[in-house]
Design an enzyme around this catalytic site. Structure first.
Site, PDB file in Angstrom:
ATOM      1  N   ARG A 278       0.672  -1.376  14.800  1.00 59.99           N
ATOM      2  CA  ARG A 278       0.176   0.013  13.741  1.00 59.99           C
ATOM      3  C   ARG A 278      -1.094   0.505  14.248  1.00 59.99           C
ATOM      4  O   ARG A 278      -0.848   2.037  14.055  1.00 59.99           O
ATOM      5  CB  ARG A 278      -0.311  -0.761  12.519  1.00 59.99           C
ATOM      6  CG  ARG A 278      -0.292   0.518  11.172  1.00 59.99           C
ATOM      7  CD  ARG A 278      -0.631   0.012  10.004  1.00 59.99           C
ATOM      8  NE  ARG A 278      -2.117  -1.095  10.048  1.00 59.99           N
ATOM      9  CZ  ARG A 278      -2.035  -2.307   9.453  1.00 59.99           C
ATOM     10  NH1 ARG A 278      -0.745  -2.707   8.861  1.00 59.99           N
ATOM     11  NH2 ARG A 278      -2.861  -3.048   9.579  1.00 59.99           N
TER      12      ARG A 278
ATOM     13  N   ASP B  78       2.378  11.274   0.767  1.00 59.33           N
ATOM     14  CA  ASP B  78       2.475  10.415   1.880  1.00 59.33           C
ATOM     15  C   ASP B  78       3.863   9.629   1.659  1.00 59.33           C
ATOM     16  O   ASP B  78       3.839   8.921   0.492  1.00 59.33           O
ATOM     17  CB  ASP B  78       1.514   9.721   2.437  1.00 59.33           C
ATOM     18  CG  ASP B  78       1.476   9.230   3.868  1.00 59.33           C
ATOM     19  OD1 ASP B  78       2.224   9.707   4.638  1.00 59.33           O
ATOM     20  OD2 ASP B  78       1.342   7.912   3.817  1.00 59.33           O
TER      21      ASP B  78
ATOM     22  N   SER C 228       5.370  13.448   5.171  1.00 56.48           N
ATOM     23  CA  SER C 228       5.110  12.550   5.896  1.00 56.48           C
ATOM     24  C   SER C 228       5.323  12.434   7.481  1.00 56.48           C
ATOM     25  O   SER C 228       5.969  13.398   7.852  1.00 56.48           O
ATOM     26  CB  SER C 228       5.908  11.279   5.415  1.00 56.48           C
ATOM     27  OG  SER C 228       5.944  10.153   6.335  1.00 56.48           O
TER      28      SER C 228
END
Lengths: 242, 242
Positions: free
Chosen positions: A56, A26, A133
């Site tokens: 986030r 990732d 990702s």
């Protein structure tokens, strides 16, 4: 940082470390996003952590909601929307210059200090290396360039290729398709607990690079190994050659 | 509570209120989950809102993650896992009796005060009424019974029927399939901003029962109407007959 290497105790799910031919990361085991959090605090003193937490949370939620609903927008767009939501919800006035400057943080990501040496060692041991990702290709390539990691990864894969996001199994399948290896030969290195679950559900051997001592998610899976740094990861892989 | 009825200004998306034959509700415009939040505070004085916020965030995230990954577990299971995560992440010791008692709150939901009269009025106006929710059938039926709403809903639909969760379009499609109406004839009443987006993306005319003055999500959609109570909803629908 202390090594905190653990192994799966489940005999039905051997880590199979000796069969690992590739390590797929990732973005965030490689790139340090803390400067974006610091920029939030500089822009809104005393409110930075509220803003970055709300930002986030919605960033990921907007990705999952859109992927599940079949309403894809890429990481750059969902990140902008999430920032706008976060600022509104906290009643923070987000000028266009501050907004742009916070977003630009994603185009200036730099590697964590332990990354260059660990990736070099993994390459020396013959592993294929890749990124896989949810962020855009632009963000991945900008981070590689800012970090002096040109030429280190054999493959740089954004889930934008399929217009969806992890943990959609089709997103993890990109690793298999691009690398041309069985999933059992690919160690996936996750940063977030949800990505540990998604990659294990898909069938990858999974290593949790838990850099920030996060609480394990309650999603019914255990990673094959866990550590704080990529030094811990190289030790985890070296054990199979002992 | 003041009426705050707004309409979509987009001429390409007429609300088409005169064509509405049925009103399909998410669970939470009908049932008040605040007693569960109060029970968190009673169990952990001073930490209740931290616990209920962390619990609720993971509840939804676990649903979306599992639906997107094709790893369905029902609302009851994901709610337990989310509570366990929330307690761990906050370092709260969750005894099995407190855990059970918090979870049992979902089997004792009661209607908001404005609900019985508003539903009765909608029935008198000839509308079909249904629930369409991510919660389990058990939770829906227990809430109906606790609230004295037996026989009010023509259909009680949990997305458990398809082993997925809203905003999966197949979850919203259940309303069309069970009611046997075109989506344009069904007004969907959402509580959460993400459910406003999901139902509009699917194609339902959508009303946002925004009981708690939540910030609009930045998901690129605008509900056809918004109000605080179901009285506002009945006024919104009555306008089409004026």
């Amino acid at each position: 940082m202390a090594a905190a290497v653990t192994s799966s105790a489940d005999p039905r799910q051997p880590a199979g470390r000796s069969q690992i031919k590739a390590v797929v990361f990732d973005a965030f085991p490689v790139f340090d996003s803390r400067p974006i959090i610091r920029a939030c605090e500089e822009a809104f003193p005393g409110r930075g952590s509220d803003l970055s937490n709300a930002w986030r949370t919605r960033q990921f939620e907007y990705q999952w909601l859109r992927a599940l609903a079949g309403q894809y927008e890429d990481f750059w767009q969902t990140t902008q929307s999430a920032l706008d939501y976060a600022a509104h919800s906290l009643k923070l006035e987000l000028s266009s210059s501050v907004r742009d400057s916070l977003l630009q943080g994603y185009l200036a990501l730099k590697a964590w200090p332990d990354v260059p040496d660990a990736l070099a060692e993994l390459r020396r041991s013959g592993k294929q290396l890749a990124l896989l990702s949810n962020v855009t290709p632009q963000i991945l390539h900008a981070g590689i360039k800012s970090s002096g990691l040109n030429g280190i990864f054999h493959h740089v894969i954004s889930t934008d290729r399929i217009g969806s996001f992890k943990p959609d199994p089709r997103a993890y399948q990109l690793g298999v398709d691009v690398l041309g290896l069985r999933k059992e030969a690919i160690l996936f290195v996750a940063f977030a607990g949800w990505d540990v679950a998604g990659s294990k559900w898909f069938g990858y051997p999974t290593y949790w690079n838990n850099r920030q001592n996060a609480t394990s998610e309650q999603l019914g899976v255990t990673p094959d190994g866990t550590g704080e740094s990529l030094d811990d990861l190289t030790r985890f892989l070296a054990e199979s050659r002992a």
